[in-house]
Design a protein around this motif. Structure first.
Motif, PDB file in Angstrom:
ATOM      1  N   ARG A 145      63.158  84.406  37.150  1.00 27.12           N
ATOM      2  CA  ARG A 145      61.823  83.794  37.154  1.00 27.12           C
ATOM      3  C   ARG A 145      61.593  83.064  35.840  1.00 27.12           C
ATOM      4  NH1 ARG A 145      58.049  86.330  40.943  1.00 27.12           N
ATOM      5  NH2 ARG A 145      56.428  85.498  39.591  1.00 27.12           N
ATOM      6  N   LEU A 146      61.339  81.756  35.963  1.00 26.30           N
ATOM      7  CA  LEU A 146      61.051  80.907  34.806  1.00 26.30           C
ATOM      8  C   LEU A 146      59.820  80.038  35.065  1.00 26.30           C
ATOM      9  CD1 LEU A 146      64.709  79.965  33.926  1.00 26.30           C
ATOM     10  CD2 LEU A 146      63.089  80.861  32.252  1.00 26.30           C
ATOM     11  N   ASN A 147      58.883  80.534  35.851  1.00 25.00           N
ATOM     12  CA  ASN A 147      57.656  79.783  36.130  1.00 25.00           C
ATOM     13  C   ASN A 147      56.842  79.581  34.855  1.00 25.00           C
ATOM     14  OD1 ASN A 147      58.179  79.835  38.951  1.00 25.00           O
ATOM     15  ND2 ASN A 147      57.272  81.876  39.096  1.00 25.00           N
ATOM     16  N   PHE A 148      56.038  78.512  34.839  1.00 22.01           N
ATOM     17  CA  PHE A 148      55.106  78.248  33.736  1.00 22.01           C
ATOM     18  C   PHE A 148      55.821  78.189  32.387  1.00 22.01           C
ATOM     19  CE2 PHE A 148      52.423  79.977  37.069  1.00 22.01           C
ATOM     20  CZ  PHE A 148      51.320  79.120  37.053  1.00 22.01           C
ATOM     21  N   LEU A 191      72.894  84.879  42.737  1.00 25.79           N
ATOM     22  CA  LEU A 191      71.466  84.536  42.659  1.00 25.79           C
ATOM     23  C   LEU A 191      70.883  84.305  44.057  1.00 25.79           C
ATOM     24  CD1 LEU A 191      69.319  84.118  40.463  1.00 25.79           C
ATOM     25  CD2 LEU A 191      69.840  81.665  40.531  1.00 25.79           C
ATOM     26  N   LEU A 192      69.835  85.086  44.383  1.00 25.64           N
ATOM     27  CA  LEU A 192      69.182  84.971  45.684  1.00 25.64           C
ATOM     28  C   LEU A 192      67.769  84.410  45.582  1.00 25.64           C
ATOM     29  CD1 LEU A 192      70.171  88.413  47.284  1.00 25.64           C
ATOM     30  CD2 LEU A 192      71.336  86.215  47.516  1.00 25.64           C
ATOM     31  N   ASP A 193      67.117  84.594  44.450  1.00 31.58           N
ATOM     32  CA  ASP A 193      65.705  84.241  44.308  1.00 31.58           C
ATOM     33  C   ASP A 193      65.506  83.511  42.977  1.00 31.58           C
ATOM     34  OD1 ASP A 193      63.075  85.440  45.876  1.00 31.58           O
ATOM     35  OD2 ASP A 193      62.657  84.912  43.799  1.00 31.58           O
ATOM     36  N   LEU A 194      65.088  82.236  43.031  1.00 36.90           N
ATOM     37  CA  LEU A 194      64.949  81.408  41.825  1.00 36.90           C
ATOM     38  C   LEU A 194      63.552  80.796  41.772  1.00 36.90           C
ATOM     39  CD1 LEU A 194      66.099  79.985  39.316  1.00 36.90           C
ATOM     40  CD2 LEU A 194      67.026  78.220  40.850  1.00 36.90           C
ATOM     41  N   HIS A 195      62.833  81.074  40.660  1.00 38.45           N
ATOM     42  CA  HIS A 195      61.466  80.580  40.479  1.00 38.45           C
ATOM     43  C   HIS A 195      61.430  79.596  39.311  1.00 38.45           C
ATOM     44  CE1 HIS A 195      59.251  83.689  42.975  1.00 38.45           C
ATOM     45  NE2 HIS A 195      60.484  84.146  42.947  1.00 38.45           N
ATOM     46  N   LEU A 196      61.071  78.340  39.622  1.00 41.65           N
ATOM     47  CA  LEU A 196      60.968  77.301  38.589  1.00 41.65           C
ATOM     48  C   LEU A 196      59.661  76.524  38.727  1.00 41.65           C
ATOM     49  CD1 LEU A 196      64.632  75.936  38.838  1.00 41.65           C
ATOM     50  CD2 LEU A 196      63.692  77.278  36.955  1.00 41.65           C
TER      51      LEU A 196
END
Length: 390
Positions: A280-283, A301-306
């Motif tokens: 998770r790398l949001n915001f 990697l299954l879940d990536l947050h950008l």
């Protein structure tokens, strides 16, 4: 006395009575003057009515609410007065939400201690002298400061597995933590320091939560997380980071870095993270230039947050990725041929082979400069896609 004498006596008596009546008639009753009525006040000089202005209660108060009244008597004689000792859980002590100021004396039989939601500001050694069997401590939402945690406290509590101290007033990671720890939750404090060697003995730690603190880049070096051989989740979200930590534990599954100010990721940063599944790398402040080509091409990697960054295009990712979040960036177009991990024609030929088809199932692109429809080449590549939000 003769008859004549009686007559004279009666005459004298009548004369006296008549004289008294004349005297009473001459006396006038005193006149009682009625009280004068008050003069009406002159116009312009009427008394002003007293106006009482409402006073707003102060939002900041130094007074604390009173202790809650003690509960019914416990079957355990060593149960602290303001706590609860359920007979069906003899190794648990419930002192949560009692407006406590201090930690009571913990009985030696206790393994699970609940002290959250109080006004405790210190952890004195004397309260835990007999509690050497403690395994679970919940101290969330108190007023504990780093200066008031006894240095030898965890030498006594050397069997603790779960330590929760979120929402306190710590300014650094507690020292001399027990090697037995499996979970350490220190979120929502004021931590800006991690003393050298803080985690060096925590070989059993699987979760480290430091989100919502004040950690700067200068706190981290290549040895900060040395010793965390079992760590699976590291949460550094909501801090003051401008770049990625120099190193993270190699066996990590989940890495959370939301709400920082990270602008770039070093090349090959994730190369040694062979089990990274959720990132998770949001915001943050990530741009296309700050993301090396293929940096997210990780087979684990299954879940990536950008979401909420400054990306202009969809980065390349591994065919096994299942969830991708790219909301609120600057993406204006989608090119399925560029993003597709394999040639679209070969995917069409091997449509019956699920191993050959990219596994992306959920994609969020809302908040970008995109408009439907989705390009046909994109849909032909990601045939397992179940939901897409634009």
């Amino acid at each position: 006395m003769t008859h004549l004498g009686y007559i004279i006596s009666i005459a004298l008596l009548l004369t006296t009575v008549v004289d008294c009546q004349k005297t009473e008639r001459k006396r006038k009753p005193p006149r009682i003057k009625p009280p004068k009525p008050p003069k009406p006040p002159k116009l312009g000089k009427l008394p002003k009515p007293r106006v009482i202005e409402p006073v707003e209660p102060s939002l900041v108060t130094t007074t604390l609410p009173p202790l809650l009244p003690p509960g019914p008597p416990s079957v355990f004689r060593d149960c602290p007065r303001h706590c609860s000792c359920p007979p069906d859980h003899p190794n648990a002590l419930y002192c949560d939400s009692r407006n406590l100021r201090v930690v009571p004396i913990i009985p030696p039989r206790i393994e699970y201690l609940y002290l959250q939601n109080n006004f405790i500001d210190s952890l004195p050694e004397r309260s835990f002298w007999n509690a050497t069997g403690l395994k679970w401590m919940n101290l969330d939402n108190n007023r504990i400061t780093s200066q008031k945690v006894d240095k030898n406290l965890f030498a006594i509590l050397n069997k603790v597995l779960f330590l929760y101290m979120a929402r306190n007033r710590l300014d650094e990671v507690p020292a001399n933590l027990p090697a037995s720890l499996e979970q350490l939750r220190l979120a929502r404090n004021q931590i800006s320091k991690i003393p050298s060697g803080s985690f060096s003995k925590l070989e059993n730690l699987t979760l480290l939560d430091l989100h919502h603190n004040k950690l700067p880049d200068s706190v981290f070096n290549r040895n900060t997380f040395k010793g965390l051989k079992s760590l699976m989740q590291l949460n550094l979200a909501h801090n003051s980071l401008r770049k990625m930590p120099p190193t993270v534990p190699p066996h990590i599954f989940q890495l959370f870095l939301d709400k920082n100010r990270i602008s770039q990721i070093p090349k090959n940063y994730f190369k040694k993270l062979h089990q990274l599944t959720f990132l998770r790398l949001n915001f943050n402040q990530l741009t296309d230039k700050g993301i090396p080509n293929g940096i997210f091409n990780l087979s684990t990697l299954l879940d990536l947050h950008l979401s909420n960054n400054k990306l202009n295009s969809i980065p390349i990712f591994n065919p096994k990725l299942e969830h991708l979040y790219l909301s609120y960036n600057y993406i204006e177009r989608i090119n399925g041929s560029e993003i597709c991990p394999s040639p679209i024609q070969s995917i069409a030929v091997q449509a019956h082979n699920l191993e050959a088809i990219p596994r992306l199932r959920y994609l969020r692109l809302d908040g970008n400069a995109l408009s439907p429809p989705i390009p046909i080449d994109f849909m032909m590549c990601f045939r397992l896609l179940q939901a897409i939000v634009i």
